[in-house]
Design an enzyme around this catalytic site. Structure first.
Site, PDB file in Angstrom:
ATOM      1  N   MET A  41       0.865  -1.171   0.000  1.00  0.00           N
ATOM      2  CA  MET A  41       0.000   0.000   0.000  1.00  0.00           C
ATOM      3  C   MET A  41       0.907   1.228   0.000  1.00  0.00           C
ATOM      4  O   MET A  41       1.649   1.454   0.960  1.00  0.00           O
ATOM      5  CB  MET A  41      -0.902  -0.018   1.239  1.00  0.00           C
ATOM      6  CG  MET A  41      -1.813   1.172   1.360  1.00  0.00           C
ATOM      7  SD  MET A  41      -3.111   0.943   2.619  1.00  0.00           S
ATOM      8  CE  MET A  41      -2.145   0.720   4.103  1.00  0.00           C
TER       9      MET A  41
ATOM     10  N   ARG B  46      -5.833  -0.987   9.653  1.00  0.00           N
ATOM     11  CA  ARG B  46      -5.837  -0.427  11.011  1.00  0.00           C
ATOM     12  C   ARG B  46      -6.180  -1.496  12.041  1.00  0.00           C
ATOM     13  O   ARG B  46      -5.572  -1.564  13.111  1.00  0.00           O
ATOM     14  CB  ARG B  46      -6.823   0.747  11.078  1.00  0.00           C
ATOM     15  CG  ARG B  46      -6.268   1.996  10.422  1.00  0.00           C
ATOM     16  CD  ARG B  46      -7.280   3.105  10.249  1.00  0.00           C
ATOM     17  NE  ARG B  46      -6.604   4.295   9.726  1.00  0.00           N
ATOM     18  CZ  ARG B  46      -7.222   5.373   9.289  1.00  0.00           C
ATOM     19  NH1 ARG B  46      -8.552   5.423   9.298  1.00  0.00           N
ATOM     20  NH2 ARG B  46      -6.532   6.410   8.843  1.00  0.00           N
TER      21      ARG B  46
ATOM     22  N   HIS C 248       1.809   3.591  12.688  1.00  0.00           N
ATOM     23  CA  HIS C 248       1.340   2.914  11.475  1.00  0.00           C
ATOM     24  C   HIS C 248      -0.134   3.214  11.181  1.00  0.00           C
ATOM     25  O   HIS C 248      -0.967   3.229  12.090  1.00  0.00           O
ATOM     26  CB  HIS C 248       1.484   1.395  11.648  1.00  0.00           C
ATOM     27  CG  HIS C 248       2.715   0.842  11.002  1.00  0.00           C
ATOM     28  ND1 HIS C 248       3.202  -0.413  11.276  1.00  0.00           N
ATOM     29  CD2 HIS C 248       3.554   1.357  10.066  1.00  0.00           C
ATOM     30  CE1 HIS C 248       4.290  -0.642  10.563  1.00  0.00           C
ATOM     31  NE2 HIS C 248       4.521   0.412   9.828  1.00  0.00           N
ATOM     32  N   GLU C 249      -0.450   3.426   9.907  1.00  0.00           N
ATOM     33  CA  GLU C 249      -1.835   3.575   9.423  1.00  0.00           C
ATOM     34  C   GLU C 249      -2.603   4.674  10.137  1.00  0.00           C
ATOM     35  O   GLU C 249      -3.787   4.544  10.417  1.00  0.00           O
ATOM     36  CB  GLU C 249      -2.597   2.244   9.543  1.00  0.00           C
ATOM     37  CG  GLU C 249      -1.935   1.072   8.862  1.00  0.00           C
ATOM     38  CD  GLU C 249      -1.691   1.319   7.374  1.00  0.00           C
ATOM     39  OE1 GLU C 249      -2.415   2.130   6.776  1.00  0.00           O
ATOM     40  OE2 GLU C 249      -0.756   0.708   6.821  1.00  0.00           O
ATOM     41  N   GLY C 250      -1.948   5.787  10.401  1.00  0.00           N
ATOM     42  CA  GLY C 250      -2.605   6.912  11.051  1.00  0.00           C
ATOM     43  C   GLY C 250      -2.269   6.969  12.518  1.00  0.00           C
ATOM     44  O   GLY C 250      -2.542   6.042  13.275  1.00  0.00           O
TER      45      GLY C 250
END
Length: 549
Positions: free
Chosen positions: A162, A296, A438-440
Site C-alpha cells: 500500500m 488499522r 502505522h496507518e494513522g
C-alpha cells in the site's frame, strides 16, 4: 528459540465461546466452513509459527535488510516462507473461490495473523500486506487486472504493498504530489515518490505490486481528486516481466520491526512508469479506505500479538528467576523464591494479560463485524458496518498504545536483564513502538473517532454502541458475580455519554478546534470503556462455560 508466545486456549475461547465464529457459517459465503476447519487453520498457523517464524525472531532483528546495488536483500528464509504462505492458501484465505481463494472469514485469517505476529512480527507482515493489496484488486479492479496480478500475488511469488505516504505530505493526503498522466494506450504515466512503504522492494519475490494513490491532472482539488492505481515494479508484458521505471532510493534504518524493509521509492524518473487505474477516476481514497481500515485493525492485531509474546516471555522469567523471600519470611538464610511469588510481579503480569486478552477480544469482534458487514444481510449487515466504523479507531489504538505499556511492564519484571539483548523483551519493546504510528497516528485516530464516527448519520453508530453496552450490562445484572462489574461499566458508559454530549455541543457552536483539541484523550476514554465491555462479555462466556461443565 523455545518458549510459548500465545495462548492456544484463550484464542480458542475467544473464537468459539465468546464470539461464536461457527455462526458465521450460516452466511452463504462461508457455508462450506465448519468449526473443524477453523480449528485446523488455527492449529496449522501455530505449527508454521513455531517451526518457521519463531526460530528466526532474533536473527531477523540482528541481520536486517541490506540495500546493495539498488536491491534490498532480506533474510533468505522469507522467500521460502512466502512460498509456503502461497501454497498453503494463507495469502488468498479470504479471497473468493472464483479467484483461487478459500472464502475464509476475516476473523479466522486475523487469528492466524495474531499467531504469526506473536511468533515473529517482522516475518508475519509480508504475506498479509499482499493479502490487503490483492483484496483491493479483487474488489475494485477490472477483470484484466485480476487476471494479470492475483494469481502471482496469491502464490507468494509477488509482493503487494500500500503506497500512500509522500515526503512532503505525510498523513495529509490532500497534499499528495504523485501525478498520473493519461495516455491512449490503456495506462497512465506515473511520476512521484513514496516513503515508508513496508516490503516496498526486496529479493524474496520476483515482483512487487504497489497499490498507489496519485492525482490525474485536471481532477478535483484535495482528496476528491485522488485516484488508485496498480503500479508494479515489473509490468507483465508478452508473457514475461519488463522493468517499469520504479526505483528504490533507499531503505530506512529502524528502531524495531527490522526484519521487514521500509522503503523510499521513486516512480517515473525515466518517464516510463506505467500505472493501471483501479475502478473509477477520483474514487481512489474511498477504495483505499477499505484496505486502510482493514489495515488499522491489522495494526491493532499485530500490537496485541507482540504484547502476547512479551507477556509469555515475562511469565517464563518470573517462574524461573529466584530472588528474595516472601515478605513474611523471618529467616534470611531460607531459600529464595521465584519472583512470581511477589505481589508486584503478579500485578504487572495481570496488567499485561488484561491488555492482551482484552485487546484480542475486541479485535476478533471487529473482524466478525467485517465479515457481517461485507457478506451479511439486512439490518445485521447495516448495524455491523456502523459499529465497525465506530470501533476501528479504538481497535487500532488501544492495543497499540496500551500494548507499549504492557510490554514495558514485562520489561520491568525482568529488571536489569530486561534492558539487555540477552532477553527478548527489549526487542518486543522496539517492535511494538511503531504501531501507534502505522496507518494513522493516535491523534488522527482520535479526530476520526470524535470528528467523524461519533457524529456520522446523526449519531446512529454511537447509538448502536450504547445499546450493545446496555444489553450486556442487563445480562450481567442477572448474575450475582458479574453484576458489580456491570454496574461499574454502566457508570463508565454514562460518563462517556456525558462527555460525548458536552463535546458535540461545543462543536455545534462552531468551536471546532476546541471540540477536537482533546480528541486523543477522548479516544483513550472510549477505549477503556470498550475494553471493559469486552471483558464483561468474556466474563459471561466464562461463567456459561463453567456452568456447562
Amino acid at each position: 528459540m523455545a518458549g510459548k508466545f500465545y495462548s492456544e486456549r484463550n484464542l480458542g475461547f475467544l473464537l468459539h465461546e465468546v464470539h461464536e465464529a461457527e455462526t458465521l457459517t450460516s452466511i452463504d459465503r462461508f457455508s462450506d466452513q465448519s468449526r473443524e476447519v477453523f480449528d485446523l487453520i488455527i492449529d496449522t498457523a501455530g505449527r508454521v509459527a513455531r517451526e518457521m517464524l519463531h526460530p528466526l525472531f532474533r536473527e531477523m532483528d540482528q541481520k536486517p535488510p541490506r540495500f546493495e546495488d539498488g536491491t534490498i536483500r532480506v533474510h533468505p528464509a522469507i522467500r521460502k516462507f512466502l512460498k509456503e504462505s502461497g501454497e498453503g492458501g494463507w495469502i488468498a484465505a479470504s479471497a473468493s473461490y472464483d479467484h483461487g481463494g478459500g472464502q475464509m472469514p476475516v476473523m479466522l485469517r486475523a487469528a492466524a495473523a495474531f499467531i504469526w505476529g506473536a511468533g515473529n512480527f517482522s516475518a508475519g507482515a509480508y504475506p498479509f500486506l499482499t493479502s490487503g493489496a490483492a483484496d483491493l484488486i479483487e474488489t475494485f479492479g477490472s477483470d484484466e487486472l485480476k487476471h494479470a496480478y492475483l494469481p502471482s500475488m496469491f502464490s507468494g511469488a509477488w509482493q503487494g504493498t500500500m503506497a500512500l505516504t509522500e515526503p512532503q505530505a505525510g498523513s495529509s493526503l490532500t497534499d499528495l504530489a504523485t501525478v498520473a498522466e493519461p495516455t491512449d494506450q490503456g495506462y497512465y504515466l506515473m511520476k512521484g515518490q513514496k516513503i515508508f512503504i513496508s516490503a516496498g522492494d526486496h529479493d524474496a519475490v520476483d515482483n512487487v505490486v504497489h497499490l498507489l494513490l496519485a492525482k490525474i491532472p485536471g481532477g478535483p482539488p484535495g482528496v476528491k481528486g485522488i485516484s488508485l492505481f496498480v503500479v508494479p515494479k515489473k509490468r507483465p508484458e508478452a508473457g514475461g516481466l519488463a522493468a517499469n521505471d520504479v526505483t528504490t532510493a533507499g531503505v530506512f534504518h529502524k528502531m524495531g520491526y527490522r526484519g521487514c524493509p521500509i522503503t523510499h521509492l521513486v516512480f517515473g524518473d525515466a518517464g516510463d512508469c506505467r500505472g493501471y487505474l483501479v475502478g473509477q477516476p477520483h474514487k481512489g481514497l474511498s477504495y483505499m479506505f477499505q484496505m486502510m481500515n482493514e489495515a488499522r485493525i491489522g495494526v491493532g492485531m499485530q500490537a496485541a500479538s507482540i504484547a502476547s509474546a512479551a507477556y509469555f516471555a515475562a511469565l517464563e522469567y518470573a517462574r524461573e528467576r529466584p530472588q528474595g523471600r516472601p515478605i513474611t519470611a523471618k529467616d534470611p538464610t531460607s531459600p529464595q523464591v521465584p519472583i512470581l511469588r511477589h505481589a508486584d510481579i503478579r500485578r504487572l503480569l495481570l496488567f499485561q494479560r488484561s491488555v492482551v486478552e482484552g485487546s484480542l477480544s475486541l479485535l476478533l469482534f471487529c473482524c466478525r463485524l467485517q465479515d457481517l458487514a461485507r457478506h451479511g444481510q439486512g439490518d445485521e449487515q447495516k448495524e455491523s458496518a456502523l459499529l465497525l466504523d465506530l470501533l476501528t479507531p479504538i481497535a487500532k489504538t488501544f492495543p497499540s498504545e496500551m500494548g507499549i505499556q504492557s510490554v514495558s511492564a514485562g520489561l520491568q519484571i525482568l529488571g536489569g536483564y530486561g534492558y539487555t539483548e540477552e532477553f527478548p523483551l527489549e526487542q518486543h519493546y522496539r517492535d511494538i513502538r511503531i504501531h501507534p504510528i502505522h496507518e494513522g497516528t493516535t491523534g488522527i485516530q482520535g479526530m476520526d473517532l470524535l470528528g467523524r464516527k461519533v457524529v456520522m448519520e446523526n449519531g446512529r453508530a454511537m447509538a448502536v454502541f450504547m445499546t450493545r453496552l446496555a444489553q450486556e450490562i442487563q445480562k450481567a445484572a442477572k448474575d450475582p458475580e458479574l453484576a458489580p462489574y456491570g454496574t461499574r461499566l454502566d457508570d463508565a458508559r454514562k460518563l462517556l455519554e456525558s462527555v460525548t454530549g458536552a463535546l458535540v455541543k461545543k462543536a455545534m457552536t462552531g468551536d471546532v478546534e476546541v471540540f477536537l483539541a482533546d480528541a486523543s484523550l477522548y479516544l483513550e476514554l472510549f477505549g477503556l470503556v470498550t475494553i471493559a465491555w469486552q471483558w464483561l462479555v468474556q466474563g459471561r462466556a466464562a461463567k456459561a462455560g463453567l456452568a456447562a461443565g
